[in-house]
Design a protein around this motif. Structure first.
Motif, mmCIF file in Angstrom:
data_model
loop_
_atom_site.group_PDB
_atom_site.id
_atom_site.type_symbol
_atom_site.label_atom_id
_atom_site.label_comp_id
_atom_site.label_asym_id
_atom_site.label_seq_id
_atom_site.Cartn_x
_atom_site.Cartn_y
_atom_site.Cartn_z
ATOM 1 N N SER A 65 61.551 29.831 38.751
ATOM 2 C CA SER A 65 62.189 29.716 40.062
ATOM 3 C C SER A 65 61.128 29.398 41.107
ATOM 4 C CB SER A 65 62.910 31.023 40.410
ATOM 5 O OG SER A 65 63.931 31.291 39.469
ATOM 6 N N ARG A 78 71.041 27.900 36.018
ATOM 7 C CA ARG A 78 69.991 27.251 36.791
ATOM 8 C C ARG A 78 70.622 26.384 37.869
ATOM 9 N NH1 ARG A 78 66.194 23.340 33.332
ATOM 10 N NH2 ARG A 78 68.288 22.837 32.551
ATOM 11 N N SER A 83 63.855 36.120 35.393
ATOM 12 C CA SER A 83 63.793 34.948 36.255
ATOM 13 C C SER A 83 62.931 33.888 35.581
ATOM 14 C CB SER A 83 63.174 35.319 37.611
ATOM 15 O OG SER A 83 62.998 34.174 38.427
ATOM 16 N N VAL A 131 66.459 27.710 41.289
ATOM 17 C CA VAL A 131 66.699 29.136 41.019
ATOM 18 C C VAL A 131 67.217 29.247 39.592
ATOM 19 C CG1 VAL A 131 67.812 31.248 41.797
ATOM 20 C CG2 VAL A 131 67.311 29.438 43.449
ATOM 21 N N ASP A 132 66.541 30.058 38.778
ATOM 22 C CA ASP A 132 66.855 30.174 37.355
ATOM 23 C C ASP A 132 66.828 31.650 36.979
ATOM 24 O OD1 ASP A 132 66.437 30.419 34.492
ATOM 25 O OD2 ASP A 132 65.939 28.298 34.448
ATOM 26 N N ALA A 133 67.941 32.154 36.470
ATOM 27 C CA ALA A 133 68.002 33.572 36.096
ATOM 28 C C ALA A 133 69.002 33.772 34.971
ATOM 29 C CB ALA A 133 68.385 34.436 37.299
ATOM 30 N N GLY A 144 62.373 39.477 43.583
ATOM 31 C CA GLY A 144 61.995 38.931 44.876
ATOM 32 C C GLY A 144 60.498 38.811 45.078
ATOM 33 N N GLU A 173 60.429 35.400 42.027
ATOM 34 C CA GLU A 173 61.158 36.029 40.926
ATOM 35 C C GLU A 173 62.533 36.446 41.421
ATOM 36 O OE1 GLU A 173 59.584 35.803 38.058
ATOM 37 O OE2 GLU A 173 57.906 34.980 39.206
ATOM 38 N N VAL A 174 63.577 35.847 40.858
ATOM 39 C CA VAL A 174 64.936 36.138 41.304
ATOM 40 C C VAL A 174 65.298 37.597 41.066
ATOM 41 C CG1 VAL A 174 67.374 35.569 40.981
ATOM 42 C CG2 VAL A 174 65.657 33.776 40.874
ATOM 43 N N ASP A 175 64.784 38.179 39.974
ATOM 44 C CA ASP A 175 65.178 39.550 39.634
ATOM 45 C C ASP A 175 64.542 40.590 40.547
ATOM 46 O OD1 ASP A 175 62.764 38.755 38.529
ATOM 47 O OD2 ASP A 175 62.942 40.033 36.768
#
Length: 409
Positions: free
Chosen positions: A63, A406, A57, A37-39, A92, A88-90
């Motif tokens: 991610s 990260r 993200s 997970v990277d944001a 979903g 995409e973490v930002d």
């Protein structure tokens, strides 16, 4: 303490290492859930919207989550599989768009740029809307396992894999890029639009072997398009030698377009060597595409103009130095794109990346990058997991500052 290898190189090397190491006396199987997970926050200048600050993200790495499994069959044989999905973490979602949105490069933006009469503006606008909608972004088809999906058999004489995988030439680029493809400082950021690398290929067969310090791979991709087996056919190969404190490698990819004509072809050579407290890396690649793909369905009135505008002939050179001391890792890198077509989209990037390891799994990252777009260059910095897109106009420079976290699991 030497810098850690990139996840891509480590995963691919793991396949060939396992090919030599597997010799179980007891049949065993296991399935592992893994991911990253990277944001963080990015600030990019020089865009049509001006300077843009946003949550992103995939700053250092895209991610993802995945499943990988192994069954020890005994006698030096193993069955393996990998299924890897992006997210995409930002938002979903499974896909993303460039920071510049659906803006197309100036080289195709207007009839004048294409060498066409203004009367064809409605046709050009329609074609550009289709190109932007279908190609400007990552995983726009929302495929569940877009990153990797393959299974294979490891034997005492190598591994045979089938599915969607990283290509051999891109593997060499990733291994010897000073940033190992991470962040906007990576070499491939100057070859993003139009795409100058085939990063992954579907419907592929691959043979890999490792013996001593040598790793080698051959890949064949079935085009599965139209009535001819040559349509979108892919062939790739790579070889890499790792010695005590140094490594060198050579890769080659070539792919046909949907008509069976030779399309994107790349050749990459690179190396790294331990120098002083860190690692000095350099990689050079040549990119050529005289028959761009997926343009055969365009209206005849504009098809030739788009074919000419989207041809690619350029060289990419990246050099950098990475030092790791305790929890601190600092990388400086420089990349130059030397355009060979009449459009002359030269560009260069340079900057610094800093990583502070909070633990073995979690780190903080800061990346400062400058893109100098000379002549008709129009590249905008993105991240490992997303495209930057294009600046507001050809020749406009861009600066990116990214701050992120990260975590690997």
């Amino acid at each position: 303490m030497r810098p850690r290898s990139s996840n891509l190189v480590a995963r691919l090397s793991g396949v060939t290492v396992a090919a030599l190491a597997c010799a179980g006396a007891h049949a065993q199987s296991n399935v592992q859930l893994y991911g990253l997970v990277d944001a963080g926050i990015t600030h990019v200048t020089g865009l049509r919207q001006g300077s843009v600050t946003q949550l992103a993200s995939g700053i250092m790495e895209g991610s993802r989550w995945g499943l990988k499994g192994t069954e020890d069959l005994g006698g030096g044989y193993k069955a393996i599989f990998t299924l890897e999905s992006r997210f995409e973490v930002d938002t979903g979602s499974l896909s993303n768009r460039p920071i510049s949105g659906t803006q197309v490069p100036d080289r195709i933006a207007t009839p004048a740029a294409l060498g066409l009469p203004n009367a064809l503006a409605p046709v050009v606008d329609q074609v550009n809307a289709s190109i932007a909608g279908n190609t400007l972004g990552v995983n726009l088809a929302n495929n569940q396992f877009d990153r990797q999906a393959y299974m294979g058999l490891i034997t005492p004489v190598g591994a045979v894999l089938a599915g969607r995988m990283y290509t051999p030439d891109y593997e060499i680029s990733a291994a010897f890029d000073a940033m190992e493809t991470q962040s906007a400082l990576a070499a491939g950021q100057l070859a993003a639009i139009p795409a100058g690398f085939d990063i992954r290929i579907s419907n592929a067969l691959q043979y890999r072997i490792q013996t001593g310090g040598v790793t080698a791979a051959l890949m064949y991709g079935f085009g599965e398009t139209g009535n001819s087996s040559s349509n979108k056919r892919f062939v790739g190969a790579m070889g890499m030698y790792k010695g005590d404190g140094y490594a060198v490698g050579l890769g080659y990819n070539t792919r046909n377009n949907e008509l069976g004509q030779k399309s994107l072809t790349t050749t990459t050579v690179g190396g790294w060597v331990n120098v002083g407290p860190g690692k000095l890396s350099a990689v050079y690649s040549r990119h050529k595409d005289d028959h761009p793909s997926d343009l055969s369905a365009l209206p005849a009135l504009v098809q030739g103009a788009y074919m000419n505008a989207l041809k690619q002939r350029f060289d990419l050179f990246n050099v950098g130095y990475r030092v790791t001391s305790g929890p601190h890792t600092v990388t400086v890198a420089y990349t130059n794109r030397n355009e060979k077509t009449s459009y002359d989209a030269d560009a260069r990037s340079y900057g610094v990346a800093y990583t502070y390891a909070l633990s073995k799994r979690t780190d903080l990252n800061a990346v400062l990058v400058r893109f100098d777009n000379r002549k008709n260059g129009q590249a905008a910095p993105g991240g490992n997991g997303y495209l930057g897109g294009v600046t507001r106009a050809a020749g406009v420079d861009s600066t990116s500052l990214a701050l992120g976290i990260r975590h690997r699991f």
